[in-house]
Design an enzyme around this catalytic site. Structure first.
Site, PDB file in Angstrom:
ATOM      1  N   ASP A  13      32.973  42.329  48.350  1.00 51.95           N
ATOM      2  CA  ASP A  13      32.783  41.656  47.051  1.00 51.95           C
ATOM      3  C   ASP A  13      31.733  42.321  46.183  1.00 51.95           C
ATOM      4  O   ASP A  13      31.041  41.669  45.401  1.00 51.95           O
ATOM      5  CB  ASP A  13      32.440  40.166  47.249  1.00 51.95           C
ATOM      6  N   LYS A  16      34.489  46.160  43.820  1.00 51.19           N
ATOM      7  CA  LYS A  16      35.381  47.323  44.011  1.00 51.19           C
ATOM      8  C   LYS A  16      36.561  47.275  43.047  1.00 51.19           C
ATOM      9  O   LYS A  16      36.950  48.285  42.474  1.00 51.19           O
ATOM     10  CB  LYS A  16      35.902  47.357  45.463  1.00 51.19           C
ATOM     11  N   HIS A  41      40.161  41.176  44.973  1.00 55.07           N
ATOM     12  CA  HIS A  41      39.597  42.106  43.997  1.00 55.07           C
ATOM     13  C   HIS A  41      39.878  41.596  42.588  1.00 55.07           C
ATOM     14  O   HIS A  41      41.033  41.375  42.230  1.00 55.07           O
ATOM     15  CB  HIS A  41      40.198  43.500  44.199  1.00 55.07           C
ATOM     16  N   GLN A 226      36.964  45.156  51.715  1.00 55.14           N
ATOM     17  CA  GLN A 226      35.812  44.712  52.513  1.00 55.14           C
ATOM     18  C   GLN A 226      34.608  45.644  52.262  1.00 55.14           C
ATOM     19  O   GLN A 226      34.501  46.186  51.176  1.00 55.14           O
ATOM     20  CB  GLN A 226      36.167  44.632  54.005  1.00 55.14           C
TER      21      GLN A 226
HETATM   22  P1  GDP Z   1      35.554  43.183  45.251  1.00 53.04           P
HETATM   23  O1  GDP Z   1      36.095  42.387  46.386  1.00 53.04           O
HETATM   24  O2  GDP Z   1      34.584  44.220  45.701  1.00 53.04           O
HETATM   25  O3  GDP Z   1      36.619  43.743  44.355  1.00 53.04           O
HETATM   26  O4  GDP Z   1      34.709  42.161  44.364  1.00 53.04           O
HETATM   27  P2  GDP Z   1      35.177  40.686  43.901  1.00 53.04           P
HETATM   28  O5  GDP Z   1      36.148  40.829  42.796  1.00 53.04           O
HETATM   29  O6  GDP Z   1      35.557  39.873  45.076  1.00 53.04           O
HETATM   30  O7  GDP Z   1      33.790  40.090  43.410  1.00 53.04           O
HETATM   31  C1  GDP Z   1      33.063  40.686  42.380  1.00 53.04           C
HETATM   32  C2  GDP Z   1      32.928  39.653  41.248  1.00 53.04           C
HETATM   33  O8  GDP Z   1      31.965  40.084  40.326  1.00 53.04           O
HETATM   34  C3  GDP Z   1      34.202  39.480  40.436  1.00 53.04           C
HETATM   35  O9  GDP Z   1      34.268  38.165  39.970  1.00 53.04           O
HETATM   36  C4  GDP Z   1      34.012  40.447  39.279  1.00 53.04           C
HETATM   37  O10 GDP Z   1      34.727  40.063  38.119  1.00 53.04           O
HETATM   38  C5  GDP Z   1      32.539  40.331  39.068  1.00 53.04           C
HETATM   39  N1  GDP Z   1      31.863  41.551  38.576  1.00 53.04           N
HETATM   40  C6  GDP Z   1      32.138  42.847  38.837  1.00 53.04           C
HETATM   41  N2  GDP Z   1      31.217  43.641  38.254  1.00 53.04           N
HETATM   42  C7  GDP Z   1      30.351  42.823  37.628  1.00 53.04           C
HETATM   43  C8  GDP Z   1      29.139  43.045  36.866  1.00 53.04           C
HETATM   44  O11 GDP Z   1      28.684  44.166  36.686  1.00 53.04           O
HETATM   45  N3  GDP Z   1      28.517  41.938  36.394  1.00 53.04           N
HETATM   46  C9  GDP Z   1      28.972  40.677  36.604  1.00 53.04           C
HETATM   47  N4  GDP Z   1      28.284  39.647  36.112  1.00 53.04           N
HETATM   48  N5  GDP Z   1      30.092  40.433  37.309  1.00 53.04           N
HETATM   49  C10 GDP Z   1      30.749  41.506  37.817  1.00 53.04           C
HETATM   50  P1  IMO Z   2      36.875  42.254  49.622  1.00 51.75           P
HETATM   51  O1  IMO Z   2      37.853  43.400  49.687  1.00 51.75           O
HETATM   52  C1  IMO Z   2      34.075  39.669  51.707  1.00 51.75           C
HETATM   53  C2  IMO Z   2      35.058  38.619  55.837  1.00 51.75           C
HETATM   54  C3  IMO Z   2      35.441  37.199  56.139  1.00 51.75           C
HETATM   55  C4  IMO Z   2      34.899  37.082  57.561  1.00 51.75           C
HETATM   56  C5  IMO Z   2      35.210  38.459  58.147  1.00 51.75           C
HETATM   57  C6  IMO Z   2      36.492  38.512  58.958  1.00 51.75           C
HETATM   58  O2  IMO Z   2      37.208  41.246  48.597  1.00 51.75           O
HETATM   59  O3  IMO Z   2      35.476  42.775  49.516  1.00 51.75           O
HETATM   60  P2  IMO Z   2      39.070  38.567  58.308  1.00 51.75           P
HETATM   61  O4  IMO Z   2      39.923  37.599  57.554  1.00 51.75           O
HETATM   62  O5  IMO Z   2      39.023  39.921  57.701  1.00 51.75           O
HETATM   63  O6  IMO Z   2      39.382  38.614  59.769  1.00 51.75           O
HETATM   64  O7  IMO Z   2      37.572  37.954  58.215  1.00 51.75           O
HETATM   65  O8  IMO Z   2      35.291  39.325  57.042  1.00 51.75           O
HETATM   66  N1  IMO Z   2      35.866  39.263  54.769  1.00 51.75           N
HETATM   67  C7  IMO Z   2      35.410  39.537  53.547  1.00 51.75           C
HETATM   68  N2  IMO Z   2      34.227  39.236  52.967  1.00 51.75           N
HETATM   69  N3  IMO Z   2      35.006  40.389  51.028  1.00 51.75           N
HETATM   70  C8  IMO Z   2      36.177  40.701  51.612  1.00 51.75           C
HETATM   71  O9  IMO Z   2      37.075  41.513  51.025  1.00 51.75           O
HETATM   72  C9  IMO Z   2      36.446  40.240  52.913  1.00 51.75           C
HETATM   73  N4  IMO Z   2      37.492  40.349  53.760  1.00 51.75           N
HETATM   74  C10 IMO Z   2      37.119  39.753  54.905  1.00 51.75           C
HETATM   75  O10 IMO Z   2      34.814  36.293  55.263  1.00 51.75           O
HETATM   76  O11 IMO Z   2      33.500  36.948  57.533  1.00 51.75           O
HETATM   77 MG    MG Z   3      36.351  40.422  46.951  1.00 50.31          MG
END
Ligand code: GDP
Ligand code: IMO
Ligand code: MG
Length: 432
Positions: A13, A16, A41, A226
């Protein structure tokens, strides 16, 4: 000109999806190489929000080829649902624009169920992982145990029943042991046959496509899911996911040689979050953690769970730089720190009274390390929405420079909001 691999340098999170979407303008092909629909994502393009779990984040741009590589575990139902959701948002996903590797292992309903049974059973024993309950772990177990049903098997109705039998011998023993009803051969065959026609048009020899693209000089962007601390080998085991999330996996998980990988970009949040159970040295279970979670909207995309929040941990990211070969980072969510009077950064740990500068491998020690902090001055102005270095408050630049120094890698990209264009380019990873 390099190909680029994007990996998470923390516990996932990190942003990416946003960065892959931004970079995909410069790429021809975007490839997922591990994980499955446990990923969440988020992309924001002109205010429109796309949430992707299984599909590569390049899919929202026209003219790009998206690939699901063999290192992914592929849930056909989740795929069909995600394609339909994107279609409703005006994004067409066709077999011309998306390819699924024929040798990709499937996630079936029995994997999802087993994941849930185990998590439920573990709730009271303190061994819960806090998985996304998507069946990721059980599906990888079957792949490594050589009893997985793979995408290509959907096209071979002669061997498919034999594969299903083999799989059920294993699963029904587990289900009996956990006190759950067995699944029948017919139920699984019906499940597979019901999705085959929707999946098979996308199936292809991905290794060959990637080889051809490379020879033609096209640019490949590998999208990790992840993060490094969730890697099955390098993460906080057993509180990890079931795949290798590090950059090296991009090669094996898609069918290219290690030389094709090129530039490794580590996506790094300006603070730290984690979802699920497991050690988290800089976690702030207080008003700071609440502040970061609220300002940063830290809720899981897949499960809606509240993410745990804490200060930036330079020890972990420095280690991620090493195990991935990270050449530069994309620093995200700097704006979330806007307005704080002071900001802490973890520069080392103390373990049983001794100073250490790495994350120990054992579960017990990971739970015992105490962070050593440095306190930096916050900034008064705002970084939110900044699109140039010159717009950043001096103290914010100081924070960024200090992080670079602590982790031993430069900032290549800086993100200042969820919006695609609120991104500052310092070094183009494709040109490096
Ligand atoms: P990922 O799993 O690595 O793709 O990340 P996620 O999408 O799960 O979580 C990142 C969150 O932060 C999302 O809601 C994005 O829209 C948000 N985000 C990404 N870059 C930024 C940033 O620079 N600032 C803020 N405030 N939010 C961001
Ligand atoms: P993105 O791509 C954050 C965590 C789960 C749990 C552990 C194992 O959005 O960054 P699983 O279902 O993979 O067997 O769960 O990994 N987890 C993540 N945490 N971002 C993710 O993906 C995750 N994918 C799995 O919360 O702790
Ligand atoms: Mg994510």
């Amino acid at each position: 000109m390099a190909n680029v691999v994007v990996v998470g340098s923390q516990w996932g999170d990190e942003g990416k999806g946003k960065i892959v979407d931004w970079l995909s303008e410069r790429a021809d092909v975007v490839v997922r190489f591990q994980g499955g629909h446990n990923a969440g994502h988020t992309l924001v393009v002109d205010g429109k929000v796309y949430k992707l779990s299984l599909l590569p984040s390049g899919v929202v741009r026209q003219g790009k080829l998206s690939i699901i590589g063999n290192g992914v575990v592929f849930d056909p139902h989740a795929f069909v649902a995600e394609v339909a959701k994107l279609k409703a948002q005006g994004v067409g996903v066709t077999p011309e624009r998306l390819k699924i590797a024929e040798n990709t292992a499937l996630i079936l309903s029995l994997h999802r169920e087993l994941d849930g049974f185990r998590e439920d059973a573990a709730t009271n024993s303190g061994t819960k992982i806090g998985t996304t309950r998507r069946g990721i772990g059980p599906a990888y177990e079957d792949k490594v145990g050589r009893r997985a049903v793979r995408v290509m098997d959907l096209a071979d109705l002669e061997t498919l029943p034999l594969k299903v039998d083999r799989l059920l011998t294993h699963h029904n023993a587990l289900r009996r042991g956990l006190g759950h009803a067995e699944v029948t051969h017919d139920a699984i065959m019906r499940e597979l046959i019901s999705v085959a026609d929707e999946i098979l048009p996308y199936m292809d020899r991905v290794w060959k496509i990637l080889d051809d693209k490379r020879r033609a000089g096209e640019r490949i962007l590998f999208e990790g899911a992840q993060g490094t601390l969730l890697d099955i080998d390098h993460g906080t085991y057993p509180f990890v996911t079931s795949s290798n999330t590090v950059a090296g996996q991009a090669a094996a998980g898609s069918g290219v040689g290690p030389g094709a990988i090129g530039y490794v970009l580590g996506i790094t949040k300006a603070y730290t979050t984690r979802v699920g159970e497991g050690p988290f040295p800089t976690e702030q279970k207080n008003e700071i953690g609440e502040f970061l979670g609220t300002r940063g909207h830290e809720f899981g995309v897949v499960t809606g769970r509240k993410r745990r929040c804490g200060w930036f941990d330079a020890v972990l990211v420095r280690q991620a730089v090493a195990v991935n070969g990270i050449k530069g980072i994309a620093l995200t969510k700097l704006d979330v720190l806007d307005g704080l009077d002071e900001i802490k950064v973890c520069t080392g740990y103390r373990l049983d009274g001794e100073a250490i500068d790495y994350l120990p491998a054992s579960q017990g020690a990971q739970g015992r390390v105490e962070p050593v902090y440095e306190t930096l001055e916050g900034w008064k102005g705002t970084t939110a929405g900044a699109r140039s270095w010159n717009d950043l408050p001096a103290q914010a630049v100081k924070y960024v420079r200090h992080i670079e120094e602590l982790i031993g890698a430069p900032v290549a990209l800086l993100s200042t909001s969820p919006e695609r264009d609120d991104t500052i380019l310092v070094t183009d990873p494709f040109q490096d």
